[in-house]
Design a protein around this motif. Structure first.
Motif, PDB file in Angstrom:
ATOM      1  N   GLU A 134      -4.119 -11.663   1.140  1.00 23.27           N
ATOM      2  CA  GLU A 134      -4.193 -10.336   1.358  1.00 23.27           C
ATOM      3  C   GLU A 134      -4.255  -9.591  -0.138  1.00 23.27           C
ATOM      4  O   GLU A 134      -4.316  -8.293  -0.208  1.00 23.27           O
ATOM      5  N   SER A 135      -3.716 -10.077  -1.216  1.00 27.27           N
ATOM      6  CA  SER A 135      -3.630  -9.687  -2.636  1.00 27.27           C
ATOM      7  C   SER A 135      -4.927  -9.792  -3.265  1.00 27.27           C
ATOM      8  O   SER A 135      -5.276  -9.131  -4.299  1.00 27.27           O
ATOM      9  N   PRO A 145      -8.543  -9.130  -4.429  1.00 28.29           N
ATOM     10  CA  PRO A 145      -9.438  -7.992  -4.325  1.00 28.29           C
ATOM     11  C   PRO A 145     -10.777  -8.235  -3.963  1.00 28.29           C
ATOM     12  O   PRO A 145     -10.851  -9.483  -4.437  1.00 28.29           O
ATOM     13  N   PRO A 146     -11.543  -7.553  -3.145  1.00 23.31           N
ATOM     14  CA  PRO A 146     -13.042  -7.833  -2.868  1.00 23.31           C
ATOM     15  C   PRO A 146     -13.713  -8.199  -4.113  1.00 23.31           C
ATOM     16  O   PRO A 146     -14.689  -9.176  -3.817  1.00 23.31           O
ATOM     17  N   GLU A 147     -13.570  -7.649  -5.238  1.00 20.83           N
ATOM     18  CA  GLU A 147     -14.409  -8.097  -6.278  1.00 20.83           C
ATOM     19  C   GLU A 147     -13.990  -9.487  -6.858  1.00 20.83           C
ATOM     20  O   GLU A 147     -14.895 -10.028  -7.712  1.00 20.83           O
ATOM     21  N   SER A 148     -12.908  -9.961  -6.284  1.00 26.00           N
ATOM     22  CA  SER A 148     -12.567 -11.143  -6.957  1.00 26.00           C
ATOM     23  C   SER A 148     -11.823 -11.961  -5.945  1.00 26.00           C
ATOM     24  O   SER A 148     -10.642 -12.237  -5.756  1.00 26.00           O
ATOM     25  N   LYS A 179     -12.901  -9.517   3.772  1.00 23.11           N
ATOM     26  CA  LYS A 179     -13.329  -9.216   2.565  1.00 23.11           C
ATOM     27  C   LYS A 179     -12.829 -10.036   1.245  1.00 23.11           C
ATOM     28  O   LYS A 179     -13.439 -10.081  -0.024  1.00 23.11           O
ATOM     29  N   GLU A 180     -11.445 -10.551   1.423  1.00 24.97           N
ATOM     30  CA  GLU A 180     -10.696 -11.113   0.327  1.00 24.97           C
ATOM     31  C   GLU A 180     -11.136 -12.849   0.189  1.00 24.97           C
ATOM     32  O   GLU A 180     -10.760 -13.334  -0.436  1.00 24.97           O
TER      33      GLU A 180
END
Length: 131
Positions: free
Chosen positions: A29-30, A32-35, A73-74
């Motif tokens: 959950e930590s 980010p969608p970009e990583s 997303k993660e």
């Protein structure tokens, strides 16, 4: 991006070991969608097997969990399109998830058919039986 092992996914989905589940949830959950976290296809096949064999989840429950992972997303699933198609075949029938994924991956690679000695895979996953 970081890779995620089968046991991290199991703890995240099943929440059966309070200490590890909390760590897995916090990690995933930590992200980010970009990583995002990356799940190799082998880990995913192993995950489905663990959910089925060790936790006795039904096909419906496994299909729902798979759909949830595909939407998260993660997390990025290796070969996500083939995984989604294999998941639909698995959910709708009686074939093993691994057989469904083998057939879908081969088809995506341009194979006309996937040959097997496994009569169950031929009947239920769309493979062609070697006679």
């Amino acid at each position: 991006m970081i890779g995620l092992d089968t046991n991290v996914l199991v703890r995240y989905v099943m929440q059966d070991d309070p200490k590890q589940a909390e760590k897995a949830s916090r990690l995933i959950e930590s992200l980010p969608p970009e990583s995002p976290g990356f799940v190799p296809v082998v880990a995913l096949v192993e995950w489905v097997c663990v959910l089925s064999c060790c936790y006795d989840l039904t096909r419906e429950q496994i299909a729902q969990a798979l759909e949830a992972l595909l939407r998260t997303k993660e997390i990025v699933l290796d070969r996500a399109e083939q995984v989604a198609r294999a998941g639909r075949t698995f959910h709708a029938g009686t074939a093993d998830f691994a057989d469904c994924l083998i057939e879908r991956t081969a088809a995506a690679a341009g194979c006309e058919k996937t040959m097997t000695f496994d009569t169950g895979a031929a009947k239920r996953a769309g493979m062609t039986l070697i006679t």
